[in-house]
Write a protein that holds these residues in place. Structure first.
Motif, PDB file in Angstrom:
ATOM      1  N   ARG A  21       0.828  -1.212   0.000  1.00 47.65           N
ATOM      2  CA  ARG A  21       0.000   0.000   0.000  1.00 47.65           C
ATOM      3  C   ARG A  21       0.865   1.266   0.000  1.00 47.65           C
ATOM      4  O   ARG A  21       0.542   2.262  -0.655  1.00 47.65           O
ATOM      5  CB  ARG A  21      -0.944  -0.023   1.209  1.00 47.65           C
ATOM      6  CG  ARG A  21      -2.049  -1.066   1.117  1.00 47.65           C
ATOM      7  CD  ARG A  21      -3.084  -0.890   2.212  1.00 47.65           C
ATOM      8  NE  ARG A  21      -2.600  -1.341   3.499  1.00 47.65           N
ATOM      9  CZ  ARG A  21      -2.767  -2.576   3.983  1.00 47.65           C
ATOM     10  NH1 ARG A  21      -3.370  -3.499   3.250  1.00 47.65           N
ATOM     11  NH2 ARG A  21      -2.320  -2.902   5.191  1.00 47.65           N
ATOM     12  N   LEU A  22       1.957   1.219   0.725  1.00 46.19           N
ATOM     13  CA  LEU A  22       2.838   2.384   0.775  1.00 46.19           C
ATOM     14  C   LEU A  22       3.511   2.643  -0.570  1.00 46.19           C
ATOM     15  O   LEU A  22       3.553   3.782  -1.049  1.00 46.19           O
ATOM     16  CB  LEU A  22       3.906   2.180   1.855  1.00 46.19           C
ATOM     17  CG  LEU A  22       3.435   2.336   3.308  1.00 46.19           C
ATOM     18  CD1 LEU A  22       4.487   1.800   4.264  1.00 46.19           C
ATOM     19  CD2 LEU A  22       3.122   3.790   3.625  1.00 46.19           C
ATOM     20  N   THR A  34       1.935   8.123  -6.889  1.00 46.90           N
ATOM     21  CA  THR A  34       1.145   9.310  -7.229  1.00 46.90           C
ATOM     22  C   THR A  34       1.456  10.520  -6.366  1.00 46.90           C
ATOM     23  O   THR A  34       1.042  11.623  -6.694  1.00 46.90           O
ATOM     24  CB  THR A  34      -0.357   8.991  -7.133  1.00 46.90           C
ATOM     25  OG1 THR A  34      -0.663   8.536  -5.806  1.00 46.90           O
ATOM     26  CG2 THR A  34      -0.745   7.919  -8.143  1.00 46.90           C
ATOM     27  N   GLN A  35       2.152  10.333  -5.223  1.00 47.61           N
ATOM     28  CA  GLN A  35       2.485  11.491  -4.405  1.00 47.61           C
ATOM     29  C   GLN A  35       3.763  11.252  -3.631  1.00 47.61           C
ATOM     30  O   GLN A  35       4.332  10.154  -3.651  1.00 47.61           O
ATOM     31  CB  GLN A  35       1.345  11.865  -3.481  1.00 47.61           C
ATOM     32  CG  GLN A  35       0.849  10.816  -2.520  1.00 47.61           C
ATOM     33  CD  GLN A  35      -0.404  11.318  -1.831  1.00 47.61           C
ATOM     34  OE1 GLN A  35      -1.514  11.099  -2.294  1.00 47.61           O
ATOM     35  NE2 GLN A  35      -0.224  12.025  -0.710  1.00 47.61           N
ATOM     36  N   ASP A  36       4.227  12.307  -2.951  1.00 45.59           N
ATOM     37  CA  ASP A  36       5.568  12.295  -2.380  1.00 45.59           C
ATOM     38  C   ASP A  36       5.640  11.819  -0.937  1.00 45.59           C
ATOM     39  O   ASP A  36       6.736  11.800  -0.359  1.00 45.59           O
ATOM     40  CB  ASP A  36       6.174  13.705  -2.462  1.00 45.59           C
ATOM     41  CG  ASP A  36       6.569  14.075  -3.882  1.00 45.59           C
ATOM     42  OD1 ASP A  36       6.659  13.173  -4.730  1.00 45.59           O
ATOM     43  OD2 ASP A  36       6.773  15.286  -4.128  1.00 45.59           O
ATOM     44  N   ALA A  51       9.377  10.680  -1.193  1.00 43.41           N
ATOM     45  CA  ALA A  51      10.348  10.967  -2.242  1.00 43.41           C
ATOM     46  C   ALA A  51      11.657  11.338  -1.545  1.00 43.41           C
ATOM     47  O   ALA A  51      11.674  12.180  -0.645  1.00 43.41           O
ATOM     48  CB  ALA A  51       9.862  12.116  -3.124  1.00 43.41           C
ATOM     49  N   PHE A  52      12.743  10.696  -1.942  1.00 41.87           N
ATOM     50  CA  PHE A  52      13.998  10.821  -1.200  1.00 41.87           C
ATOM     51  C   PHE A  52      14.462  12.270  -1.084  1.00 41.87           C
ATOM     52  O   PHE A  52      14.755  12.764   0.018  1.00 41.87           O
ATOM     53  CB  PHE A  52      15.093   9.981  -1.876  1.00 41.87           C
ATOM     54  CG  PHE A  52      16.378   9.931  -1.110  1.00 41.87           C
ATOM     55  CD1 PHE A  52      16.616   8.909  -0.218  1.00 41.87           C
ATOM     56  CD2 PHE A  52      17.346  10.910  -1.256  1.00 41.87           C
ATOM     57  CE1 PHE A  52      17.799   8.864   0.520  1.00 41.87           C
ATOM     58  CE2 PHE A  52      18.525  10.888  -0.528  1.00 41.87           C
ATOM     59  CZ  PHE A  52      18.754   9.855   0.364  1.00 41.87           C
ATOM     60  N   GLU A  59       2.581  16.714   0.949  1.00 44.69           N
ATOM     61  CA  GLU A  59       1.317  16.032   1.211  1.00 44.69           C
ATOM     62  C   GLU A  59       1.589  14.559   1.513  1.00 44.69           C
ATOM     63  O   GLU A  59       2.333  13.894   0.789  1.00 44.69           O
ATOM     64  CB  GLU A  59       0.389  16.151   0.006  1.00 44.69           C
ATOM     65  CG  GLU A  59      -0.106  17.573  -0.234  1.00 44.69           C
ATOM     66  CD  GLU A  59      -1.156  17.635  -1.334  1.00 44.69           C
ATOM     67  OE1 GLU A  59      -1.424  16.575  -1.956  1.00 44.69           O
ATOM     68  OE2 GLU A  59      -1.682  18.731  -1.572  1.00 44.69           O
ATOM     69  N   VAL A  60       0.984  14.069   2.588  1.00 44.22           N
ATOM     70  CA  VAL A  60       1.229  12.705   3.049  1.00 44.22           C
ATOM     71  C   VAL A  60      -0.089  11.941   3.077  1.00 44.22           C
ATOM     72  O   VAL A  60      -1.053  12.379   3.719  1.00 44.22           O
ATOM     73  CB  VAL A  60       1.876  12.694   4.453  1.00 44.22           C
ATOM     74  CG1 VAL A  60       2.132  11.259   4.894  1.00 44.22           C
ATOM     75  CG2 VAL A  60       3.177  13.486   4.444  1.00 44.22           C
ATOM     76  N   ARG A  61      -0.111  10.827   2.398  1.00 49.48           N
ATOM     77  CA  ARG A  61      -1.329  10.011   2.359  1.00 49.48           C
ATOM     78  C   ARG A  61      -1.301   8.981   3.486  1.00 49.48           C
ATOM     79  O   ARG A  61      -0.278   8.355   3.754  1.00 49.48           O
ATOM     80  CB  ARG A  61      -1.441   9.282   1.022  1.00 49.48           C
ATOM     81  CG  ARG A  61      -2.661   8.336   0.957  1.00 49.48           C
ATOM     82  CD  ARG A  61      -2.781   7.661  -0.379  1.00 49.48           C
ATOM     83  NE  ARG A  61      -3.031   8.650  -1.434  1.00 49.48           N
ATOM     84  CZ  ARG A  61      -3.102   8.337  -2.733  1.00 49.48           C
ATOM     85  NH1 ARG A  61      -2.917   7.081  -3.121  1.00 49.48           N
ATOM     86  NH2 ARG A  61      -3.339   9.267  -3.631  1.00 49.48           N
ATOM     87  N   LEU A  62      -2.447   8.816   4.135  1.00 52.90           N
ATOM     88  CA  LEU A  62      -2.616   7.769   5.139  1.00 52.90           C
ATOM     89  C   LEU A  62      -2.994   6.465   4.448  1.00 52.90           C
ATOM     90  O   LEU A  62      -3.933   6.441   3.654  1.00 52.90           O
ATOM     91  CB  LEU A  62      -3.710   8.156   6.132  1.00 52.90           C
ATOM     92  CG  LEU A  62      -3.422   9.366   7.035  1.00 52.90           C
ATOM     93  CD1 LEU A  62      -4.723   9.899   7.606  1.00 52.90           C
ATOM     94  CD2 LEU A  62      -2.478   8.963   8.154  1.00 52.90           C
TER      95      LEU A  62
END
Length: 389
Positions: A119-120, A126-128, A168-169, A197-200
């Motif tokens: 999942r991670l 799609t996002q950082d 993203a590194f 932005e961080v997705r749960l």
């Protein structure tokens, strides 16, 4: 994507109730750290694993990872005074090596599972930023210094953060540099400050963090919900001799009065071992994956075939525990080259040489091998695979 995993293991773990830091204590028969490291090493989408350890903990670290022989496990780096500083040190150690993404994980969470990692990594497409978390289900209370309730906290939209936390590194490294003097408790909080932005994504109860002495028993029970089965595969291969001046066996070039005839490099030992690995995971044989009718495999080095079999074991969460190869021939003599063969196979398979045996025998001048018309090879491979109850 080129992805690294940083495992934070520099803490003292005082609340766990032992002078030995919790990451080096044993749980379900292995050090806590070994459970965490092995999960990342088994992933084909993780290119490197770096542990950040405390200064002076080198001996404890070596003991904890002694059975994890894998080129992806990098030499550890030294942590800092805080968790934040330790992660920053890990990022700096990896900088400049081409990593596009990084997962940061607490060593004291040995119950990480592949579904959470899936999942991670999917979120990173799609996002950082993304982190594993559990929705808060309990009613929350705020209290004062006298342990008296002051109010009930609305739990709507609240999540309990876990690790790994994935980013993203370059963006995470930049955030650590920018806010090095701002103390936070996890990388997601740092990402908030940096505008990432961080997705749960859903975590699991099994991935709980060991904090107090009683947590060891709880996590051990959760770990034992996943048991392991051992499977053994068998392989056999034969190649005839033809005019030449050397043979290749188990990845080693040996001078001889003939060479082995075959579509590829005719490494019978490696072919037998490849078949044994495919057999152990029920995936057919070498001909199914690399048909001799396909011209692209003409003259190919047999390590290509073996690496494919190894990757299929790893993709299933498996570990190669032992391989045994027997070469059957009158000549060439195998004994002088046995250790070189073991080392060559260990290098290709990313396992320790002591997990590989190479033996030789003759047929007492009987049959085609006795007449020195060719040679044969037999192999068995044992793999450990997860079996979730």
């Amino acid at each position: 994507m080129k992805t690294a995993a940083i495992i934070v293991a520099a803490g003292k773990g005082i609340r766990a109730g032992s002078p030995t830091p919790k990451q080096y204590q044993s749980i379900a028969g292995r050090p806590v750290l070994a459970w965490s490291v092995e999960r990342f090493l088994a992933r084909s989408d993780i290119d490197a694993v770096l542990c950040v350890i405390a200064d002076g903990a080198e001996a404890l670290y070596r003991t904890a990872v002694s059975d994890l022989k894998n080129k992806k496990l990098l030499p550890p780096c030294t942590g800092g005074a805080t968790r934040q500083a330790s992660v920053h040190n890990g990022l700096k150690a990896l900088a400049g090596q081409g990593f596009t993404h990084v997962l940061v994980h607490d060593a004291a969470r040995p119950g990480l599972d592949d579904d959470t990692l899936d999942r991670l990594t999917a979120a990173l497409e799609t996002q950082d930023g993304a982190l594993a978390a559990l929705p808060v289900n309990d009613t929350l209370k705020a209290g004062d210094e006298a342990d008296q309730i002051t109010k009930t906290v609305d739990r709507t939209g609240l999540w309990a953060a876990q690790t790994p936390q994935a980013f993203a590194f370059d963006r995470l490294l930049a955030a650590h540099k920018q806010f090095a003097n701002t103390e936070v408790t996890d990388d997601a909080a740092l990402a908030e400050l940096a505008g990432i932005e961080v997705r749960l994504v859903p975590g699991t109860v099994r991935n709980m963090k060991i904090t107090r002495p009683e947590d060891f028993a709880i996590v051990e029970r959760l770990l034992m919900e996943t048991t392991y089965e051992f499977r053994t595969g068998h392989g056999y291969d034969v190649h005839a001799f033809e005019p030449g001046d050397h043979v290749i066996l188990c990845g080693v070039k040996i001078p001889h009065t003939a060479k082995l005839k075959g579509h590829s490099d005719a490494d019978a030992g490696m072919h037998a071992l490849t078949d044994a690995l495919f057999g152990a995971i029920g995936l057919g044989d070498i001909g199914d994956h690399f048909p001799p009718s396909d011209p692209q495999w003409k003259g190919a080095a047999s390590e290509v075939f073996l690496k494919k079999a190894v990757s299929e074991v790893i993709a299933r969460g498996g570990t190669i525990t032992h391989c045994d190869i027997t070469l059957i021939c009158e000549n060439p003599k195998i004994g002088p080259h046995r250790n070189a063969m073991r080392n060559a196979l260990a290098e290709i398979m990313n396992v320790a040489p002591d997990r590989i045996s190479v033996k030789a025998t003759t047929t007492e001048k009987l049959g085609f091998t006795g007449r020195e018309e060719g040679l044969a090879a037999m192999a068995t491979a044992t793999v450990r695979l997860p079996e979730t109850l």
